[in-house]
Scaffold this motif. Sequence first.
Motif, PDB file in Angstrom:
ATOM      1  N   VAL A  18       0.979  -1.109  -0.004  1.00 45.84           N
ATOM      2  CA  VAL A  18      -0.286   0.294  -0.365  1.00 45.84           C
ATOM      3  C   VAL A  18       0.913   1.414  -0.258  1.00 45.84           C
ATOM      4  N   ASP A  19       0.170   2.530  -0.475  1.00 44.83           N
ATOM      5  CA  ASP A  19       1.047   3.557  -0.056  1.00 44.83           C
ATOM      6  C   ASP A  19       0.812   4.341   1.503  1.00 44.83           C
ATOM      7  N   PHE A  20       1.048   4.425   2.256  1.00 47.93           N
ATOM      8  CA  PHE A  20       0.880   4.394   3.670  1.00 47.93           C
ATOM      9  C   PHE A  20       1.569   5.677   3.613  1.00 47.93           C
ATOM     10  N   ASN A  21       1.981   6.558   2.374  1.00 48.22           N
ATOM     11  CA  ASN A  21       2.956   7.742   2.533  1.00 48.22           C
ATOM     12  C   ASN A  21       2.323   9.333   2.832  1.00 48.22           C
ATOM     13  N   VAL A  22       1.841   9.035   4.415  1.00 44.33           N
ATOM     14  CA  VAL A  22       1.134  10.036   4.736  1.00 44.33           C
ATOM     15  C   VAL A  22       1.984  10.879   5.490  1.00 44.33           C
ATOM     16  N   SER A  34      -5.590  10.592   4.048  1.00 45.41           N
ATOM     17  CA  SER A  34      -6.469  10.148   2.623  1.00 45.41           C
ATOM     18  C   SER A  34      -6.008   8.599   2.245  1.00 45.41           C
ATOM     19  N   ARG A  35      -4.764   8.789   2.201  1.00 39.98           N
ATOM     20  CA  ARG A  35      -3.971   7.323   1.480  1.00 39.98           C
ATOM     21  C   ARG A  35      -5.020   5.648   2.084  1.00 39.98           C
ATOM     22  N   ILE A  36      -4.965   6.342   3.932  1.00 32.94           N
ATOM     23  CA  ILE A  36      -4.581   4.799   5.036  1.00 32.94           C
ATOM     24  C   ILE A  36      -6.270   4.375   4.184  1.00 32.94           C
ATOM     25  N   SER A  57       4.337  -0.837   2.958  1.00 29.68           N
ATOM     26  CA  SER A  57       4.219   0.408   3.109  1.00 29.68           C
ATOM     27  C   SER A  57       6.105   1.001   3.037  1.00 29.68           C
ATOM     28  N   HIS A  58       6.095   2.640   2.579  1.00 28.25           N
ATOM     29  CA  HIS A  58       7.681   3.453   2.652  1.00 28.25           C
ATOM     30  C   HIS A  58       6.596   4.421   3.375  1.00 28.25           C
ATOM     31  N   LEU A  59       7.459   5.004   3.950  1.00 29.85           N
ATOM     32  CA  LEU A  59       6.930   6.319   4.692  1.00 29.85           C
ATOM     33  C   LEU A  59       7.734   7.574   4.475  1.00 29.85           C
ATOM     34  N   GLY A  60       8.100   8.722   4.042  1.00 30.34           N
ATOM     35  CA  GLY A  60       8.889   9.168   3.840  1.00 30.34           C
ATOM     36  C   GLY A  60      10.145   9.048   2.694  1.00 30.34           C
ATOM     37  N   ARG A  61      11.060  10.047   3.394  1.00 31.35           N
ATOM     38  CA  ARG A  61      12.036   9.655   2.510  1.00 31.35           C
ATOM     39  C   ARG A  61      13.610   8.991   3.925  1.00 31.35           C
ATOM     40  N   PRO A  62      13.121   8.345   4.526  1.00 33.11           N
ATOM     41  CA  PRO A  62      14.947   7.802   5.348  1.00 33.11           C
ATOM     42  C   PRO A  62      16.228   7.979   4.613  1.00 33.11           C
ATOM     43  N   LEU A 116       9.343  -0.319   4.884  1.00 27.67           N
ATOM     44  CA  LEU A 116      10.105  -0.815   3.925  1.00 27.67           C
ATOM     45  C   LEU A 116      11.589  -0.220   3.525  1.00 27.67           C
ATOM     46  N   ARG A 117      11.477   1.358   3.829  1.00 26.84           N
ATOM     47  CA  ARG A 117      12.746   2.332   3.121  1.00 26.84           C
ATOM     48  C   ARG A 117      14.338   2.224   4.235  1.00 26.84           C
ATOM     49  N   PHE A 118      13.587   1.688   5.551  1.00 25.05           N
ATOM     50  CA  PHE A 118      14.130   0.555   6.558  1.00 25.05           C
ATOM     51  C   PHE A 118      15.378   0.447   5.844  1.00 25.05           C
ATOM     52  N   PHE A 145      -1.180   2.837  -5.297  1.00 25.95           N
ATOM     53  CA  PHE A 145      -1.490   3.789  -6.534  1.00 25.95           C
ATOM     54  C   PHE A 145      -0.178   4.308  -6.540  1.00 25.95           C
ATOM     55  N   GLY A 146      -0.100   5.690  -5.250  1.00 27.61           N
ATOM     56  CA  GLY A 146       0.847   7.045  -4.964  1.00 27.61           C
ATOM     57  C   GLY A 146       2.183   5.830  -5.026  1.00 27.61           C
ATOM     58  N   THR A 147       2.263   5.172  -5.728  1.00 23.20           N
ATOM     59  CA  THR A 147       4.135   4.430  -5.690  1.00 23.20           C
ATOM     60  C   THR A 147       4.181   3.779  -7.044  1.00 23.20           C
ATOM     61  N   VAL A 148       3.184   3.563  -8.029  1.00 25.72           N
ATOM     62  CA  VAL A 148       3.145   2.383  -9.074  1.00 25.72           C
ATOM     63  C   VAL A 148       4.252   3.010  -9.822  1.00 25.72           C
ATOM     64  N   HIS A 149       4.414   4.136  -9.899  1.00 27.07           N
ATOM     65  CA  HIS A 149       5.897   4.535 -11.200  1.00 27.07           C
ATOM     66  C   HIS A 149       7.300   4.385 -10.222  1.00 27.07           C
ATOM     67  N   ARG A 150       7.693   3.876  -9.200  1.00 26.17           N
ATOM     68  CA  ARG A 150       8.469   3.727  -8.703  1.00 26.17           C
ATOM     69  C   ARG A 150       8.953   2.155  -8.690  1.00 26.17           C
ATOM     70  N   ALA A 151      10.380   2.081  -9.693  1.00 25.43           N
ATOM     71  CA  ALA A 151      10.773   0.708  -9.736  1.00 25.43           C
ATOM     72  C   ALA A 151      11.097  -0.069  -8.508  1.00 25.43           C
ATOM     73  N   ALA A 197       3.123  17.861  -3.803  1.00 24.67           N
ATOM     74  CA  ALA A 197       3.858  18.525  -3.047  1.00 24.67           C
ATOM     75  C   ALA A 197       5.048  17.783  -3.393  1.00 24.67           C
ATOM     76  N   LYS A 198       5.530  17.781  -4.620  1.00 23.50           N
ATOM     77  CA  LYS A 198       6.682  17.195  -5.157  1.00 23.50           C
ATOM     78  C   LYS A 198       6.572  17.251  -6.603  1.00 23.50           C
ATOM     79  N   ILE A 199       6.150  19.012  -7.301  1.00 22.03           N
ATOM     80  CA  ILE A 199       5.967  19.093  -9.187  1.00 22.03           C
ATOM     81  C   ILE A 199       7.012  18.237  -9.895  1.00 22.03           C
TER      82      ILE A 199
HETATM   83  C1  3PG Z   1       4.738   9.592  -3.127  1.00 18.56           C
HETATM   84  O1  3PG Z   1       3.889  10.669  -1.777  1.00 18.56           O
HETATM   85  O2  3PG Z   1       4.701  10.963  -3.263  1.00 18.56           O
HETATM   86  C2  3PG Z   1       4.725   8.850  -2.577  1.00 18.56           C
HETATM   87  O3  3PG Z   1       4.265   7.204  -1.696  1.00 18.56           O
HETATM   88  C3  3PG Z   1       6.161   7.850  -3.422  1.00 18.56           C
HETATM   89  O4  3PG Z   1       6.399   8.461  -3.004  1.00 18.56           O
HETATM   90  P1  3PG Z   1       7.955   9.301  -2.952  1.00 18.56           P
HETATM   91  O5  3PG Z   1       8.159  10.074  -4.337  1.00 18.56           O
HETATM   92  O6  3PG Z   1       9.501   9.582  -1.889  1.00 18.56           O
HETATM   93  O7  3PG Z   1       8.817   7.778  -3.650  1.00 18.56           O
END
Ligand code: 3PG
Length: 221
Positions: A18-22, A34-36, A57-62, A116-118, A145-151, A197-199
């Motif tokens: 899932v994408d719990f990057n909230v 919303s993502r949860i 899931s991942h959360l943030g960018r540790p 996962l990103r630990f 869905f929010g992370t499917v563009h990441r391989a 947030a990340k244009i």
């Molecule tokens: C996001 O919030 O854009 C997604 O969870 C992906 O996270 P990332 O941009 O750190 O890969």
Amino acid sequence: MKNIRDISLKNKKVLIRVDFNVPLDKNLNITDDSRIRSSLPTIKKVIADGGRAIIMSHLGRPKNGFEEKFSLKHTLKRLSELLKTKVRFSPDCIGENTLADIYKMENGDVLLLENLRFYSQEKAGDNSFAKQLAALGDIYVNDAFGTVHRAHASTAIITNYFPNNKYFGLLLNNEISSLEKALKNPKRPFTAVIGGAKITGKIDVITSLLDKVDNLIIGGG
Ligand code: 3PG
Ligand code: MG
């Protein structure tokens, strides 16, 4: 990949990305869940079918290993409240202790794994890390869905270990159908609204939309 809507998950260990990057405030409270919420239909389907939901899931960018502010345990209480069921937490996402936590699960149980990103191997798409994740479940479901563009290991590489048992979750399926409907045969005038947030990550999307839409509205974070 196939859709989990069409199968029964009874007795299965279902590994769900899932994408719990909230967003969290400085006291580590969730400011937008919303993502949860959007991941609930898939998790509920596993519970209703009598399967075991293992959520990753991942959360943030540790940067380098464990960081308290990026622990997924901050999402545990909200997930439990929204599901109206007790969710257990595994303080790792691979290895013996996580396998032991999964071994203790019964049908209908939900277990949330640590970020996962630990492990730097997640973003690196490391094969052996993906294999260790794959060992946790009988079935793999991607509903991030929010992370499917990441391989990454948990989104892409892991699918090699589930040649016949990989599925889209209900969220991913709905988003893809809506996008297909809007992009293939849009009602005109066709307006796209883009924010986030990340244009920088959206430049490719904007470029591909330019010759499809009549209007493009770009907002902020
Ligand atoms: C996001 O919030 O854009 C997604 O969870 C992906 O996270 P990332 O941009 O750190 O890969
Ligand atoms: Mg994003």
